[in-house]
Design an enzyme around this catalytic site. Structure first.
Site, PDB file in Angstrom:
ATOM      1  N   LYS A   1      -2.720  -3.491  -9.479  1.00 54.31           N
ATOM      2  CA  LYS A   1      -3.521  -2.689  -8.542  1.00 54.31           C
ATOM      3  C   LYS A   1      -4.428  -1.693  -9.265  1.00 54.31           C
ATOM      4  CE  LYS A   1      -0.127  -0.917  -6.118  1.00 54.31           C
ATOM      5  NZ  LYS A   1       1.062  -1.500  -6.765  1.00 54.31           N
TER       6      LYS A   1
ATOM      7  N   ARG B   1       5.296   4.823 -19.637  1.00 60.52           N
ATOM      8  CA  ARG B   1       5.644   5.712 -18.522  1.00 60.52           C
ATOM      9  C   ARG B   1       7.155   5.638 -18.296  1.00 60.52           C
ATOM     10  NH1 ARG B   1       1.608   3.911 -13.743  1.00 60.52           N
ATOM     11  NH2 ARG B   1       3.537   4.127 -12.580  1.00 60.52           N
TER      12      ARG B   1
ATOM     13  N   ARG C   1       2.683   3.324   1.689  1.00 58.56           N
ATOM     14  CA  ARG C   1       3.793   2.581   1.107  1.00 58.56           C
ATOM     15  C   ARG C   1       4.945   2.442   2.096  1.00 58.56           C
ATOM     16  NH1 ARG C   1       2.516   3.674  -4.627  1.00 58.56           N
ATOM     17  NH2 ARG C   1       3.952   2.640  -6.028  1.00 58.56           N
TER      18      ARG C   1
ATOM     19  N   ARG D   1      12.189   0.297  -8.652  1.00 58.85           N
ATOM     20  CA  ARG D   1      10.891   0.420  -7.949  1.00 58.85           C
ATOM     21  C   ARG D   1      10.604  -0.839  -7.125  1.00 58.85           C
ATOM     22  NH1 ARG D   1       6.766   1.614 -12.525  1.00 58.85           N
ATOM     23  NH2 ARG D   1       5.214   1.619 -10.871  1.00 58.85           N
TER      24      ARG D   1
ATOM     25  N   ARG E   1       4.040  -2.571 -20.327  1.00 60.45           N
ATOM     26  CA  ARG E   1       2.833  -1.739 -20.203  1.00 60.45           C
ATOM     27  C   ARG E   1       2.928  -0.476 -21.080  1.00 60.45           C
ATOM     28  NH1 ARG E   1       0.875  -0.385 -14.272  1.00 60.45           N
ATOM     29  NH2 ARG E   1       2.864   0.715 -14.059  1.00 60.45           N
TER      30      ARG E   1
HETATM   31  P1  AMP Z   1       2.103   4.055  -8.628  1.00 60.08           P
HETATM   32  O1  AMP Z   1       1.301   4.564  -9.775  1.00 60.08           O
HETATM   33  O2  AMP Z   1       1.269   3.745  -7.430  1.00 60.08           O
HETATM   34  O3  AMP Z   1       3.008   2.925  -9.020  1.00 60.08           O
HETATM   35  O4  AMP Z   1       3.054   5.266  -8.163  1.00 60.08           O
HETATM   36  C1  AMP Z   1       3.976   5.857  -9.057  1.00 60.08           C
HETATM   37  C2  AMP Z   1       5.065   6.568  -8.274  1.00 60.08           C
HETATM   38  O5  AMP Z   1       4.480   7.593  -7.449  1.00 60.08           O
HETATM   39  C3  AMP Z   1       5.856   5.702  -7.310  1.00 60.08           C
HETATM   40  O6  AMP Z   1       6.923   5.008  -7.942  1.00 60.08           O
HETATM   41  C4  AMP Z   1       6.377   6.741  -6.311  1.00 60.08           C
HETATM   42  O7  AMP Z   1       7.439   7.473  -6.854  1.00 60.08           O
HETATM   43  C5  AMP Z   1       5.181   7.695  -6.212  1.00 60.08           C
HETATM   44  N1  AMP Z   1       4.252   7.292  -5.116  1.00 60.08           N
HETATM   45  C6  AMP Z   1       2.978   6.805  -5.255  1.00 60.08           C
HETATM   46  N2  AMP Z   1       2.411   6.561  -4.069  1.00 60.08           N
HETATM   47  C7  AMP Z   1       3.351   6.883  -3.140  1.00 60.08           C
HETATM   48  C8  AMP Z   1       3.388   6.820  -1.719  1.00 60.08           C
HETATM   49  N3  AMP Z   1       2.348   6.354  -1.005  1.00 60.08           N
HETATM   50  N4  AMP Z   1       4.516   7.242  -1.092  1.00 60.08           N
HETATM   51  C9  AMP Z   1       5.568   7.722  -1.792  1.00 60.08           C
HETATM   52  N5  AMP Z   1       5.621   7.781  -3.131  1.00 60.08           N
HETATM   53  C10 AMP Z   1       4.524   7.372  -3.817  1.00 60.08           C
END
Ligand code: AMP
Length: 211
Positions: free
Chosen positions: A13, A155, A84, A166, A123
Site C-alpha cells: 500500500k 520497524r 481499518r 498484525r 522490509r
Molecule cells: P500502517 O503503516 O498502515 O501499517 O500502520 C501501522 C500501525 O499504525 C498499525 O499496525 C496500527 O497499529 C496503527 N494504525 C494505522 N492506521 C490505523 C487505523 N486506521 N486504525 C487503527 N490503528 C491504525
C-alpha cells in the site's frame, strides 16, 4: 478524485500510494505515518504500534477528521491504512457527507498470508522515507540507504512475531470492510501478487477509466 487504498500489511500500500499521489497530484493521507509521528510524544500510541494492535477508533477518526478539514484535500486525496474497522468506515462516511465529499473508489490490493509475512519481515526502512526488501529490492550497500547513506532499520512492528499479530488483527477487524465497500459498489480488486509496476498500471488504468 478521492480514493481509499486497502489491503493486508505487506500488500504494498505504502509504495503504491506514493506512486498514485505523485501521478495524480492528490494528497496522501496515511494514518500509519500520522501515528508514527504521534508516537514520538505519546507512550500509549507507541506501545500499541509496537504490538501491532490497532489504535482506538476514536483517536484515529479524530485525526483523520481534522486532516480532512484542511483545504488541500479539495484537490483529491488517497486514504492509506484508513479505515481499518467498519466503525471507522461509518465515521468516515459521516465526515465526508458533512464536508460534501465522497469516495470514488476503494482499491483493495490482496496478497495471501505467507507472502505478506515474507514481504514485511524482509522490509528495511530509512528515516528519509525510502523502503527496501532484503530479499528482493536490497540496497546497494547492505544496511545503508541508497538515497542518503543513512542506516536502515527494521520497524519494530515488522518483526515476524508482530507481523503475524498484525495479520490476525487485519483478518478479524479490517477484512469485513471488503463487503462493506462491495455493497456500496466502490470496491476494485487488485491482484497484489503481480509486480510493483503491474499493480500500479492496474490501479492507474482504473482511475483513468473512472475520470
Ligand atoms: P500502517 O503503516 O498502515 O501499517 O500502520 C501501522 C500501525 O499504525 C498499525 O499496525 C496500527 O497499529 C496503527 N494504525 C494505522 N492506521 C490505523 C487505523 N486506521 N486504525 C487503527 N490503528 C491504525
Amino acid at each position: 478524485m478521492n480514493y481509499i487504498l486497502m489491503g493486508p500489511p505487506g500488500a504494498g500500500k505504502g509504495t503504491q500510494a506514493k506512486k498514485i499521489v505523485e501521478k495524480f497530484g492528490i494528497v496522501h493521507l496515511s494514518t500509519g505515518d500520522m501515528l508514527r509521528e504521534a508516537k514520538k510524544s505519546d507512550e500509549v500510541i507507541s506501545k500499541l504500534l509496537a504490538s501491532g494492535q490497532l489504535v482506538p477508533d476514536e483517536i484515529v477518526v479524530n485525526m483523520v477528521k481534522k486532516r480532512l478539514e484542511k483545504g488541500d484535500v479539495k484537490k483529491g486525496f488517497l486514504l492509506d491504512g484508513f479505515p481499518r474497522t467498519v466503525n471507522q468506515a461509518r465515521e468516515l462516511d459521516k465526515t465526508l457527507k458533512s464536508e460534501n465529499m465522497k469516495i470514488d473508489a476503494v482499491f483493495f490490493i490482496d496478497v495471501h498470508f505467507e507472502e505478506a509475512v515474507k514481504r514485511i519481515s524482509g522490509r528495511r526502512v530509512c528515516s528519509c522515507g525510502a523502503s527496501y526488501r532484503v530479499d528482493f529490492i536490497p540496497p546497494k550497500v547492505e544496511g545503508k540507504c541508497d538515497a542518503c547513506d543513512s542506516e536502515l532499520i527494521q520497524r519494530t512492528d515488522d518483526k515476524e512475531n508482530v507481523v503475524r499479530d498484525r495479520l490476525d488483527v487485519y483478518e478479524k477487524q479490517t477484512r469485513p470492510l471488503i463487503d462493506y465497500y462491495k455493497n456500496m459498489g466502490l470496491l476494485v480488486n487488485i491482484d497484489g501478487l503481480k509486480s510493483e509496476s503491474e499493480v500500479f498500471e492496474d490501479i492507474k488504468k482504473r482511475i483513468i477509466e473512472a475520470k
